[in-house]
Scaffold this active site. Structure first.
Site, mmCIF file in Angstrom:
data_model
loop_
_atom_site.group_PDB
_atom_site.id
_atom_site.type_symbol
_atom_site.label_atom_id
_atom_site.label_comp_id
_atom_site.label_asym_id
_atom_site.label_seq_id
_atom_site.Cartn_x
_atom_site.Cartn_y
_atom_site.Cartn_z
ATOM 1 N NE ARG A 1 -15.663 14.002 9.273
ATOM 2 C CZ ARG A 1 -14.585 13.732 8.564
ATOM 3 N NH1 ARG A 1 -14.176 12.486 8.411
ATOM 4 N NH2 ARG A 1 -13.907 14.693 7.974
ATOM 5 C CG LEU B 1 -15.600 14.014 1.199
ATOM 6 C CD1 LEU B 1 -16.453 13.652 2.395
ATOM 7 C CD2 LEU B 1 -14.141 13.681 1.473
ATOM 8 C CB THR C 1 -13.891 19.027 2.325
ATOM 9 O OG1 THR C 1 -13.148 19.117 3.542
ATOM 10 C CG2 THR C 1 -14.109 20.434 1.815
ATOM 11 C CD GLU C 2 -15.674 17.581 9.823
ATOM 12 O OE1 GLU C 2 -16.126 16.444 9.607
ATOM 13 O OE2 GLU C 2 -15.047 17.872 10.840
ATOM 14 C CD GLU D 1 -10.294 4.029 5.772
ATOM 15 O OE1 GLU D 1 -9.778 4.842 4.976
ATOM 16 O OE2 GLU D 1 -11.485 3.690 5.740
ATOM 17 C CG PHE E 1 -11.818 19.969 10.248
ATOM 18 C CD1 PHE E 1 -11.551 20.864 9.233
ATOM 19 C CD2 PHE E 1 -12.053 18.640 9.916
ATOM 20 C CE1 PHE E 1 -11.515 20.445 7.913
ATOM 21 C CE2 PHE E 1 -12.017 18.208 8.599
ATOM 22 C CZ PHE E 1 -11.743 19.110 7.592
ATOM 23 C CG HIS F 1 -15.697 9.616 4.823
ATOM 24 N ND1 HIS F 1 -15.214 9.943 3.575
ATOM 25 C CD2 HIS F 1 -14.909 10.276 5.710
ATOM 26 C CE1 HIS F 1 -14.193 10.783 3.710
ATOM 27 N NE2 HIS F 1 -13.971 10.982 4.990
ATOM 28 N N GLY G 1 0.858 -1.186 0.000
ATOM 29 C CA GLY G 1 0.000 0.000 0.000
ATOM 30 C C GLY G 1 0.887 1.226 0.000
ATOM 31 C CD GLN H 1 -16.073 9.541 10.211
ATOM 32 O OE1 GLN H 1 -15.193 9.829 9.427
ATOM 33 N NE2 GLN H 1 -16.051 9.922 11.482
ATOM 34 N NE ARG I 1 -11.193 9.290 9.834
ATOM 35 C CZ ARG I 1 -11.369 10.379 9.082
ATOM 36 N NH1 ARG I 1 -10.896 11.546 9.467
ATOM 37 N NH2 ARG I 1 -12.047 10.299 7.948
ATOM 38 C CB ALA J 1 -0.330 4.654 6.297
ATOM 39 N N GLY J 2 1.661 4.214 3.959
ATOM 40 C CA GLY J 2 2.696 3.385 3.351
ATOM 41 C C GLY J 2 3.924 4.193 2.952
ATOM 42 C CG ASP K 1 -7.090 -5.180 -1.621
ATOM 43 O OD1 ASP K 1 -8.329 -5.039 -1.580
ATOM 44 O OD2 ASP K 1 -6.415 -4.947 -2.637
ATOM 45 N N GLY L 1 -0.315 4.671 -0.016
ATOM 46 C CA GLY L 1 -0.949 5.941 0.320
ATOM 47 C C GLY L 1 -0.073 6.645 1.344
ATOM 48 C CG HIS M 1 -18.033 12.970 5.436
ATOM 49 N ND1 HIS M 1 -18.713 14.130 5.147
ATOM 50 C CD2 HIS M 1 -16.758 13.344 5.724
ATOM 51 C CE1 HIS M 1 -17.886 15.164 5.267
ATOM 52 N NE2 HIS M 1 -16.685 14.715 5.604
#
Lengths: 574, 391
Positions: free
Chosen positions: A275, A241, A243-244, A366, A113, A342, A10, A229, A377, A14-15, A210, A12, A231
């Protein structure tokens, strides 16, 4: 057979953050993704990233807001780590080149936020995730000598040694169809959530659970899977989406009577309650006939109250989304939205260094459940989660790698098993070979998503959840026979879609099982048959692993305690 | 709500360009009829065909909202994101009402609508040292930089690397080695970033490269192709302006002198004096320039083109030698534009993220027109009538 100290699945946020941290700690790193890294769904995170960087702010306040937002299900030790390390992490990203929006003094600007007691969200217009992701990818290009990139490689399973340690993964190169076994001292799963198990969802088509499913099948427990969650602001038709950040900039939510209905459920925070609270309030308006639109299935989000110049500068992406995907100029008229799937708070259970109970296997982002989000969250905490725990997992895995030899493992059995699985999918008979005629992968996926969205959504009850579980059981059987059209090896997305469907079904099943188990309402889990939070019985995590007393191939439930350090559960008011 | 979004589903005919590298067959057209609301996207149409009729159709896609950059294709010959193109608009631009979807250009096709981005697009991105080389010392907290500068580079940060501009780049079609619009826009993201330490080195590198910033031919194709208003050509022109006006980089490709010659000639004559362009491009604004050896050689090589122009009556012999003459009042008007622009203490540059006057933003024809003008480094709102950069 490629060998690496750390293999990350992955790419993204985090990866990529894990890859960078591990490489900087001196490990040999490989990062693998089924899509090009900048296509990862982190790219769609819009609003920003929370960190107590203002001189008036304190990370304890951020941590308290997060604990409260989680409805006290978040583990407070992990939340303390995330929030206390947040300012430095955001500064590090700034130094790498993220073009954070500035105030008039040239310092980082912060926006409001949901669920936050003050402005603490750093942002890049409303493309914060994209900016972070692209800057991290710049860093991967910079560190190309120490980070090997396997772009468009699809991981099919984790490789376990005889001692039960994780020591690599099996993957298929999408472009060639070539199967390969990767040996690694450590594997970090960073391949995101499972939003595509829902229809509609804000998540991209690649978000198919996955990593969650691969870890689950390898024996790792999943935690908080019932916490899904919704949204509050997604486009009614497509689930895209909004955005908040829009509400952060001051936008209102209105029902058919033009009332700001949030004053009923969150008189202080109004639209900026957490949320789960906002989504429930919207759903009540819709269910009680005060929705807007042709079927009364929507709520109005009115951005026109935000100064137009500010909207065009700071919310440009959603101005475009409104125009292109709903035909609405949001600077002049309200746009119709509704709650939509979301994010999943749950995932592969990890400690604060990303370690799962399987040695050598880490998870971050995630896909993981540390748990910092608990029952719900907060907006702009997900980017933070990916970066903090991605980095920590990368650092820890690199340190572990330095102290051990490359595991010797016979990968051939795993390689043959996964190749045979793909061959079997390709060979599935279109007319079912006499039995009931098989369905297409796409049809099953569609029914799965609609089922989840109907019964495992903002409001849930025993009856609906049981019927969802029944449907999932049937879909699981059908998925085993689902046929594909593409028999080729080059970019066979069809066969990968069949594997993804199996992954999603595992995620859906564990979600429903956990939602049935938790007989109370907390965070995103609202049971109409158990409408109260019940700390006495349910202030604990639900862990699900495969097998055990549940029988082979069945989800098995255990519990683990919630870590409380300094904030005792209180009634949650916004 | 806009009524256009309440229309019922309609039938749309799709013609997909298919290619199966394993079959040994040539690419072919594959037709499908789908049923969707007219404001749904071409991507949704392709996916409906894939889900319902033929799972082997190959297309990269994920987010469905024009942010992941996966689904760059050509719709009716024009580069676009499939998810960002409405079916009704695509049908209106289609021949015989059939929406044609093809893989992008300038990159080889792997399968169906999937092209080899690595071999072209990403290779070029890596050419421009695509990471920040941070000014030292790195501060403890954030770099203190102007709000405008960060908003300014956010326009190029908004690039989603979809490849639409690369697909349509005419210069790259002729010279595949051209660094190209996406990578040069990426370069601006660092050149324009006040935290980067290597502005001169980056610009010198891109100016001296024969396939760098002066290889762009100003065709505007990338500006039209970009689904995110990144305005790649505009960024290339900004790279040129900073390289030449701020750093006075004189490149071996003659790009800087050529631009100076062109703008100088228009100032002097009101129109381009073609015969003087090549000498001045090599030798500068002096009488001796005509005898610059390289100029002579290029003049000689362009003689057949010039002669053809004379023979076909496109230019008169007198004009070819002595240049155009325009009425002195008009010439004065042209020169006053130069005076006005050059008398400004600082350059104005376009930036879409900084909003200007409402009137401009109301123009329906896309954001390129709706661009507001802003001061490149200052903080005040400029007069929006004074749009445009330096000549």
């Amino acid at each position: 057979m490629p060998e690496h100290d750390v293999l990350i699945i992955g790419a993204g946020l985090a990866g990529q953050r894990a890859a960078l941290a591990a490489a900087q700690a001196g490990a040999s790193v490989a990062i693998m993704s089924k899509v090009h890294p900048v296509r990862s769904h982190s790219v769609a995170a819009a609003g920003g990233i929370n960190a107590a960087i203002s001189v008036d702010d304190d990370w304890h306040s951020h941590a308290y807001d997060t604990v409260k937002g989680s409805d006290y299900l978040g583990d407070q030790d992990a939340i303390e780590i995330m929030c206390s390390e947040a300012p430095q992490e955001v500064m590090d990203l700034e130094h790498m080149g993220v073009t954070f929006h500035r105030n008039e003094e040239g310092e980082m600007d912060l926006r409001a936020f949901g669920g936050a007691s003050m402005k603490r969200t750093a942002y890049v217009a409303d493309i914060t995730g994209q900016a972070l992701l692209h800057v991290l990818y710049e860093q991967l290009m910079k560190h190309h000598e120490t980070v090997a990139r396997y772009e468009e490689w699809f991981a099919t399973s984790l490789l376990l040694g005889e001692d039960g340690l994780c020591c690599g993964a099996i993957a298929r190169e999408v472009r060639s169809g070539h199967m390969e076994a990767f040996t690694a001292k450590n594997v970090i799963l960073a391949c995101g959530g499972a939003g595509q198990a829902y229809k509609p969802t804000t998540n991209g088509l690649i978000v198919t659970g996955d990593g969650i499913a691969m870890a689950y099948r390898a024996g790792a427990p999943l935690m908080d899977m019932e916490m899904v969650q919704y949204h509050p602001t997604t486009l009614v038709e497509t689930g895209i989406l909004i955005t908040e950040g829009a509400r952060g900039e001051g936008a209102h939510l209105l029902n058919a009577a033009g009332e700001r209905f949030m004053e009923k459920s969150a008189p202080n925070k109004m639209e900026l309650a957490s949320r789960d609270v906002v989504s429930r309030a919207e759903q009540i308006e819709i269910d009680e006939g005060r929705g807007v639109g042709p079927d009364g299935a929507g709520i109005f989000l009115d951005v026109s109250v935000v100064p137009r110049k500010r909207t065009l500068e700071a919310l440009r992406e959603i101005v475009n989304l409104g125009r292109d995907f709903a035909g609405v100029d949001i600077t002049r008229e309200p746009i119709m939205i509704r709650p939509g799937q979301h994010y999943i708070m749950g995932g592969v259970k990890t400690d604060v260094d990303g370690r799962t109970p399987i040695e050598g296997l880490y998870a971050a982002g995630e896909v993981a459940c540390v748990s910092v989000h608990g029952g719900n969250r907060l907006g702009a905490n997900s980017l933070l989660d990916t970066l903090i725990f991605g980095r920590r997992a990368g650092e820890h895995a690199a340190a572990r790698a330095a102290s051990m030899a490359m595991p010797g493992v016979d990968a051939n059995a795993g390689l043959r098993r996964d190749a045979a699985r793909i061959d079997a999918i390709l060979a599935r008979d279109r007319d079912g070979g006499g039995s009931a005629s098989p369905r297409r992968v796409s049809e099953i996926k569609s029914e799965l998503g609609e089922t989840m969205n109907r019964h495992v959504a903002v409001f849930r009850n025993e009856q609906g959840l049981q019927s969802a579980l029944e449907t999932i059981g049937r879909l699981k059987e059908e998925a085993e026979r689902a046929y594909v059209d593409d028999r080729g090896t080059v970019f066979n997305q069809d066969v990968l879609g069949a594997i993804e469907l199996d992954f999603m079904i595992d995620c859906a099943e564990t979600t429903v099982v956990a939602a049935i188990e938790r007989k109370e309402s907390r965070g995103a889990q609202y049971r109409t048959d158990f409408p109260e939070r019940n700390d006495e019985q349910w202030l604990k995590h639900i862990d699900i692993s495969l097998g055990g007393d549940g029988g082979a191939g069945r989800p098995h439930i255990t519990y683990s305690p919630v870590t409380i350090t300094q904030w005792q559960p209180e009634e949650r008011k916004y | 709500m806009a009524e256009v979004y309440d229309r019922p589903p309609e039938k749309f005919k799709l013609r997909l360009r298919r290619y199966d590298p394993e079959s040994g067959d040539a690419p072919y057209w594959d037709e499908h009829t789908v049923e969707l609301e007219p404001h749904r996207s071409v991507l949704e149409a392709v996916l409906q065909a894939k889900d319902r009729y033929d799972g082997s159709i190959g297309i990269r896609c994920s987010c469905r909202q024009a942010i992941c950059g996966s689904c760059g294709v050509r719709v009716n010959g024009e580069p676009a994101l499939a998810c960002h193109t409405h079916l009704d608009a695509a049908k209106a631009g289609a021949r015989e009402g059939v929406i044609e979807v093809e893989p992008m250009g300038n990159m080889s096709v792997i399968k169906d609508l999937i092209v080899d981005m690595d071999a072209v697009h990403w290779k070029k991105i890596q050419r421009v040292t695509p990471w920040l080389i941070a000014k030292q010392p790195v501060p403890e907290r954030e770099y203190i930089v102007s709000k405008e500068s960060m908003v300014d580079v956010t326009q190029t940060m908004a690039c989603i690397q979809c490849g639409a501009c690369v697909s349509d780049c005419l210069a790259m079609e002729v010279d595949p080695g051209f660094i190209g619009p996406a990578a040069l826009a990426k370069a601006y993201r660092f050149v324009g970033d006040p935290r980067d330490d290597q502005q001169f080195e980056r610009l010198n590198d891109l100016a001296q490269d024969p396939q760098g910033i002066f290889d762009c031919t100003h065709c505007f194709k990338c500006v039209e192709a970009c689904p995110k208003d990144v305005n790649p050509m505009g960024q290339i022109m900004r790279l040129r302006r900073i390289a030449t006006s701020d750093h006075h980089i004189v490149d071996q490709n003659n790009g800087e002198r050529h631009e100076a010659a062109l703008t100088g000639l228009v100032r002097d004559y009101g129109l381009l004096h073609e015969a003087e362009l090549i000498p001045r491009s090599y030798g500068g604004n002096s009488w001796f320039a005509k005898f610059h050896p390289a100029a002579g050689k290029e003049l000689l090589s362009s003689l057949p083109t010039a002669l053809k122009g004379v023979l076909r009556g496109k230019i008169g012999l007198k004009t070819a030698v002595f240049g155009h003459k325009i009425p002195s009042r008009d010439l004065k008007a042209v020169q006053s534009i130069y005076d006005k622009i050059e008398s400004r203490p600082e350059r104005y540059e376009l930036n879409l993220y900084i909003a200007g006057e409402d009137e401009q933003l109301e123009k329906p024809s896309g954001d390129a027109v709706a661009a507001a003008v802003t001061h490149e480094s200052g903080g005040k709102e400029p007069d929006t009538t004074e749009q445009g950069g330096r000549a």
